[in-house]
Write an enzyme that holds these catalytic residues in place. Structure first.
Site, PDB file in Angstrom:
ATOM      1  N   ARG A  58      51.755 -55.162  47.408  1.00 34.82           N
ATOM      2  CA  ARG A  58      51.818 -55.853  48.375  1.00 34.82           C
ATOM      3  C   ARG A  58      52.968 -56.457  48.781  1.00 34.82           C
ATOM      4  O   ARG A  58      53.530 -56.477  49.841  1.00 34.82           O
ATOM      5  CB  ARG A  58      50.793 -57.177  48.314  1.00 34.82           C
ATOM      6  CG  ARG A  58      50.535 -58.029  49.444  1.00 34.82           C
ATOM      7  CD  ARG A  58      49.323 -58.872  49.735  1.00 34.82           C
ATOM      8  NE  ARG A  58      48.831 -59.463  48.764  1.00 34.82           N
ATOM      9  CZ  ARG A  58      49.416 -60.336  47.880  1.00 34.82           C
ATOM     10  NH1 ARG A  58      50.355 -60.973  48.183  1.00 34.82           N
ATOM     11  NH2 ARG A  58      48.719 -60.784  46.731  1.00 34.82           N
ATOM     12  N   TYR A 110      48.996 -55.398  76.266  1.00 37.08           N
ATOM     13  CA  TYR A 110      47.890 -54.610  75.659  1.00 37.08           C
ATOM     14  C   TYR A 110      46.310 -55.664  75.452  1.00 37.08           C
ATOM     15  O   TYR A 110      46.750 -56.821  74.925  1.00 37.08           O
ATOM     16  CB  TYR A 110      48.468 -54.215  74.211  1.00 37.08           C
ATOM     17  CG  TYR A 110      47.186 -53.428  73.377  1.00 37.08           C
ATOM     18  CD1 TYR A 110      46.829 -52.094  73.722  1.00 37.08           C
ATOM     19  CD2 TYR A 110      46.539 -54.112  72.136  1.00 37.08           C
ATOM     20  CE1 TYR A 110      45.619 -51.545  73.214  1.00 37.08           C
ATOM     21  CE2 TYR A 110      45.881 -53.307  71.527  1.00 37.08           C
ATOM     22  CZ  TYR A 110      45.158 -52.239  72.008  1.00 37.08           C
ATOM     23  OH  TYR A 110      44.078 -51.491  71.072  1.00 37.08           O
ATOM     24  N   ASP A 182      57.169 -55.425  72.693  1.00 38.57           N
ATOM     25  CA  ASP A 182      56.336 -54.106  72.221  1.00 38.57           C
ATOM     26  C   ASP A 182      56.688 -52.868  72.781  1.00 38.57           C
ATOM     27  O   ASP A 182      56.744 -52.628  74.133  1.00 38.57           O
ATOM     28  CB  ASP A 182      54.901 -54.615  72.728  1.00 38.57           C
ATOM     29  CG  ASP A 182      53.694 -53.641  72.023  1.00 38.57           C
ATOM     30  OD1 ASP A 182      54.268 -52.467  71.723  1.00 38.57           O
ATOM     31  OD2 ASP A 182      52.530 -54.038  71.937  1.00 38.57           O
ATOM     32  N   LYS A 207      50.375 -44.830  67.617  1.00 39.85           N
ATOM     33  CA  LYS A 207      50.385 -44.158  69.044  1.00 39.85           C
ATOM     34  C   LYS A 207      51.540 -42.939  68.823  1.00 39.85           C
ATOM     35  O   LYS A 207      51.524 -42.498  67.788  1.00 39.85           O
ATOM     36  CB  LYS A 207      50.815 -45.083  70.163  1.00 39.85           C
ATOM     37  CG  LYS A 207      49.897 -46.186  70.165  1.00 39.85           C
ATOM     38  CD  LYS A 207      48.458 -45.960  70.315  1.00 39.85           C
ATOM     39  CE  LYS A 207      47.227 -47.375  70.196  1.00 39.85           C
ATOM     40  NZ  LYS A 207      47.771 -48.326  70.624  1.00 39.85           N
TER      41      LYS A 207
END
Ligand code: PLP
Length: 392
Positions: A58, A110, A182, A207
């Site tokens: 992690r 978004y 973004d 994307k």
């Protein structure tokens, strides 16, 4: 879609960095040319509390490290961090704030970002203002003494509105605010927000960056060490990390990012021009078209446009649905940025959660269609759309 058309030049050395940066075979005892997928969750230590480098996956993982370093390099940044999703990256940025802080968010970001930002700010006593960044004249009046963060997207989705990142950055710097851009729609190949003055670049790697519609992942890139330390702490503490296998997949996707984006640009613009001339199309929203009101501002900031844009067809909900239902190559689906062409109706799909009155203000009507033009043969894509138009 290159320098000739007045766009910024493509970033030099981009494809080389994507393929080689931090990926020397000498890094690994095996001399593997392809970055190994290290699945181990934990690492043997030389002795108690004496790790060689890694302790627990992690906190750090060799496969993820390579991806994060490549991502940083591609954005001309110093530090990269990968997250389990694009929204995971956004939520981590919010995690740096405390109650009483204020954030300013674009009015056309978004939908998932807007949803969680409103929800979390409400729960944690953070103030939020929504702002149209295409007109900066009143930005200073929205900034308050407790404003900490500004969150923007460029171009906006699905309206393809363009903002002047440099101008926004001048104002945020003056007020000591953290500016996040973004950059999911354009990728680091077509735009470098850090070079334009942003403090953090945020991605849904799901994307274009991965580009193969087979991973959900997000990332943040920054050159600010203080921000990086805070975000790195949160990445580990909140645990919103991607799997080593997915990191391998995205790193593989990045190898062809430059090639893919050039083809997405060409195919997208070809389709946009075809649609603009079509008698059954009302209007095309594509920042690479001369008809786009902010075309010149867009060219100053980007090296081209991706394959994602929107258009209005003539008619209403019925014609729009009939058009989509008659396409054979374009797949009706949400998301964008994969090699395959996708098409969707924002008002009832990606942006259905936007309140109807706000949809009207933005222009998200039932005849608005968003396409993510893939890298298939563009003549086949045009023929497919033509077939759809013949049915309405
Ligand atoms: C898809 C998307 C996100 C969210 O990313 P996920 O990977 O789906 O969590 C954020 N911003 C933009 C612009 C997106 O298109």
């Amino acid at each position: 879609m290159t320098e000739q058309n007045g766009f910024r030049p493509f970033p030099r050395g981009f494809a080389t960095a994507a393929i080689h940066h931090d990926q020397e075979p000498e890094k690994w005892d095996s001399m593997a040319v392809v970055t190994p997928i290290v699945t181990s969750s934990t690492y043997k230590q030389h002795g108690p509390a004496n790790p060689k480098q890694y302790e627990y996956s992690r906190s750090g993982n060799p496969t993820r490290d390579v991806l994060e370093n490549v991502l940083a390099k591609l954005d001309n940044g110093k530090y990269g961090l990968a997250f389990a999703s694009g929204l995971g990256a956004g939520v981590t940025v919010l995690g740096m704030l405390k109650s009483g802080d204020h954030i300013i968010m674009g009015d056309d970001v978004y939908g998932g970002t807007s949803r969680i930002f409103h929800k979390m700010t409400q729960s944690y006593g953070i103030e939020i203002s929504v702002f149209d960044f295409t007109d900066l004249s009143s930005l200073k009046s929205v900034i308050k003494p407790n404003t900490k963060l500004v969150w923007t997207e460029m171009p906006t989705n699905p309206m393809m509105r363009v903002l002047d990142i440099k101008a926004v950055a001048e104002i945020t710097k003056e007020h000591n605010l953290i500016l996040v851009v973004d950059n999911t729609f354009l990728t680091s190949y077509l735009m470098r927000p850090l070079d334009l003055g942003a403090d953090i670049v945020s991605y849904s790697l799901t994307k274009y960056m991965n580009g193969h519609s087979d991973v959900v992942m997000g990332a943040l890139v920054t050159s600010n060490e203080d921000l990086y330390e805070k975000l790195k702490y949160l990445q580990n503490a909140m645990g919103i990390i991607p799997s080593p296998f997915d990191c391998y997949q995205v790193n593989r996707g990045l190898k062809t990012l430059a090639l893919r984006m050039r083809q997405h640009s060409i195919n997208g613009l070809t389709i946009a021009k075809y649609l603009e001339k079509h008698s059954k199309v009302e209007k095309v929203l594509h920042p690479g078209l001369k008809s786009h009101p902010q075309h010149d501002l867009f060219k100053k900031q980007a090296s081209g446009h991706s394959g994602t844009f929107s258009f209005y067809i003539k008619g209403g909900s019925t014609e729009t649905k009939t058009f989509l239902n008659n396409l054979k190559i374009f797949t009706t689906a949400e998301s964008l940025g994969g090699y395959e062409s996708l098409i969707e109706i924002p008002s009832i799909m990606t942006h259905a959660s936007v309140p109807p009155e706000h949809r009207v203000v933005l222009g998200i009507t039932d005849n608005l269609i968003r396409v993510s033009v893939g890298i298939e043969d563009v003549e086949d894509l045009v023929a497919d759309l033509e077939l759809g138009f013949q049915k309405i």
